[in-house]
Design a protein around this motif. Structure first.
Motif, PDB file in Angstrom:
ATOM      1  N   ILE A  37     -29.807 -25.485 -51.424  1.00 52.84           N
ATOM      2  CA  ILE A  37     -30.853 -25.596 -52.438  1.00 52.84           C
ATOM      3  C   ILE A  37     -30.469 -26.667 -53.455  1.00 52.84           C
ATOM      4  O   ILE A  37     -31.302 -27.486 -53.865  1.00 52.84           O
ATOM      5  CB  ILE A  37     -31.102 -24.243 -53.122  1.00 52.84           C
ATOM      6  N   PHE A  38     -29.192 -26.692 -53.848  1.00 53.15           N
ATOM      7  CA  PHE A  38     -28.701 -27.710 -54.771  1.00 53.15           C
ATOM      8  C   PHE A  38     -28.884 -29.108 -54.192  1.00 53.15           C
ATOM      9  O   PHE A  38     -29.355 -30.022 -54.881  1.00 53.15           O
ATOM     10  CB  PHE A  38     -27.225 -27.461 -55.096  1.00 53.15           C
ATOM     11  N   VAL A  39     -28.538 -29.287 -52.932  1.00 54.51           N
ATOM     12  CA  VAL A  39     -28.656 -30.610 -52.304  1.00 54.51           C
ATOM     13  C   VAL A  39     -30.117 -31.046 -52.241  1.00 54.51           C
ATOM     14  O   VAL A  39     -30.437 -32.205 -52.530  1.00 54.51           O
ATOM     15  CB  VAL A  39     -28.008 -30.596 -50.898  1.00 54.51           C
ATOM     16  N   VAL A  40     -31.011 -30.130 -51.886  1.00 54.61           N
ATOM     17  CA  VAL A  40     -32.439 -30.470 -51.820  1.00 54.61           C
ATOM     18  C   VAL A  40     -32.959 -30.872 -53.198  1.00 54.61           C
ATOM     19  O   VAL A  40     -33.669 -31.879 -53.334  1.00 54.61           O
ATOM     20  CB  VAL A  40     -33.250 -29.289 -51.239  1.00 54.61           C
ATOM     21  N   LEU A  41     -32.607 -30.110 -54.229  1.00 51.13           N
ATOM     22  CA  LEU A  41     -33.062 -30.443 -55.576  1.00 51.13           C
ATOM     23  C   LEU A  41     -32.462 -31.763 -56.058  1.00 51.13           C
ATOM     24  O   LEU A  41     -33.124 -32.531 -56.759  1.00 51.13           O
ATOM     25  CB  LEU A  41     -32.716 -29.317 -56.547  1.00 51.13           C
ATOM     26  N   LEU A  42     -31.228 -32.052 -55.672  1.00 53.03           N
ATOM     27  CA  LEU A  42     -30.602 -33.322 -56.031  1.00 53.03           C
ATOM     28  C   LEU A  42     -31.351 -34.489 -55.395  1.00 53.03           C
ATOM     29  O   LEU A  42     -31.650 -35.485 -56.064  1.00 53.03           O
ATOM     30  CB  LEU A  42     -29.138 -33.339 -55.591  1.00 53.03           C
ATOM     31  N   SER A  45     -34.676 -34.996 -57.096  1.00 54.08           N
ATOM     32  CA  SER A  45     -34.474 -35.608 -58.401  1.00 54.08           C
ATOM     33  C   SER A  45     -34.176 -37.103 -58.279  1.00 54.08           C
ATOM     34  O   SER A  45     -34.717 -37.923 -59.036  1.00 54.08           O
ATOM     35  CB  SER A  45     -33.334 -34.900 -59.128  1.00 54.08           C
ATOM     36  N   LEU A  46     -33.329 -37.461 -57.331  1.00 57.17           N
ATOM     37  CA  LEU A  46     -33.001 -38.879 -57.144  1.00 57.17           C
ATOM     38  C   LEU A  46     -34.218 -39.683 -56.704  1.00 57.17           C
ATOM     39  O   LEU A  46     -34.448 -40.801 -57.190  1.00 57.17           O
ATOM     40  CB  LEU A  46     -31.867 -39.022 -56.128  1.00 57.17           C
ATOM     41  N   VAL A  47     -35.008 -39.136 -55.807  1.00 56.02           N
ATOM     42  CA  VAL A  47     -36.209 -39.833 -55.346  1.00 56.02           C
ATOM     43  C   VAL A  47     -37.220 -39.962 -56.481  1.00 56.02           C
ATOM     44  O   VAL A  47     -37.828 -41.021 -56.667  1.00 56.02           O
ATOM     45  CB  VAL A  47     -36.824 -39.103 -54.129  1.00 56.02           C
ATOM     46  N   ALA A  48     -37.393 -38.903 -57.263  1.00 51.95           N
ATOM     47  CA  ALA A  48     -38.348 -38.955 -58.375  1.00 51.95           C
ATOM     48  C   ALA A  48     -37.928 -39.997 -59.400  1.00 51.95           C
ATOM     49  O   ALA A  48     -38.769 -40.741 -59.920  1.00 51.95           O
ATOM     50  CB  ALA A  48     -38.454 -37.580 -59.028  1.00 51.95           C
ATOM     51  N   ASN A  49     -36.636 -40.085 -59.690  1.00 54.56           N
ATOM     52  CA  ASN A  49     -36.167 -41.086 -60.652  1.00 54.56           C
ATOM     53  C   ASN A  49     -36.293 -42.500 -60.094  1.00 54.56           C
ATOM     54  O   ASN A  49     -36.565 -43.438 -60.833  1.00 54.56           O
ATOM     55  CB  ASN A  49     -34.728 -40.812 -61.052  1.00 54.56           C
TER      56      ASN A  49
END
Length: 58
Positions: A37-42, A45-49
């Protein structure tokens, strides 16, 4: 969230050392789920930024 995954991993290792197989397996499974879950959220977040970006200053 990564700290929770590491906490459950440490609990799993300690439980395995003391011979509590069921608890060790459950804690390792929880740690694995939280880590993914942490990796997916990371990644999200990186793609959104990267998509958001910043406007160039004039």
């Amino acid at each position: 969230m990564l700290s929770w995954a590491l906490t459950f991993l440490i609990i799993a290792i300690i439980a395995a050392v003391f011979g509590f197989g069921g608890i060790a397996g459950a804690a390792a499974g929880i740690a694995k789920i939280i880590f993914f879950i942490f990796v997916v959220l990371l990644v999200i977040s990186l793609v959104a930024n990267a998509v958001k970006g910043k406007a160039p200053k004039v």
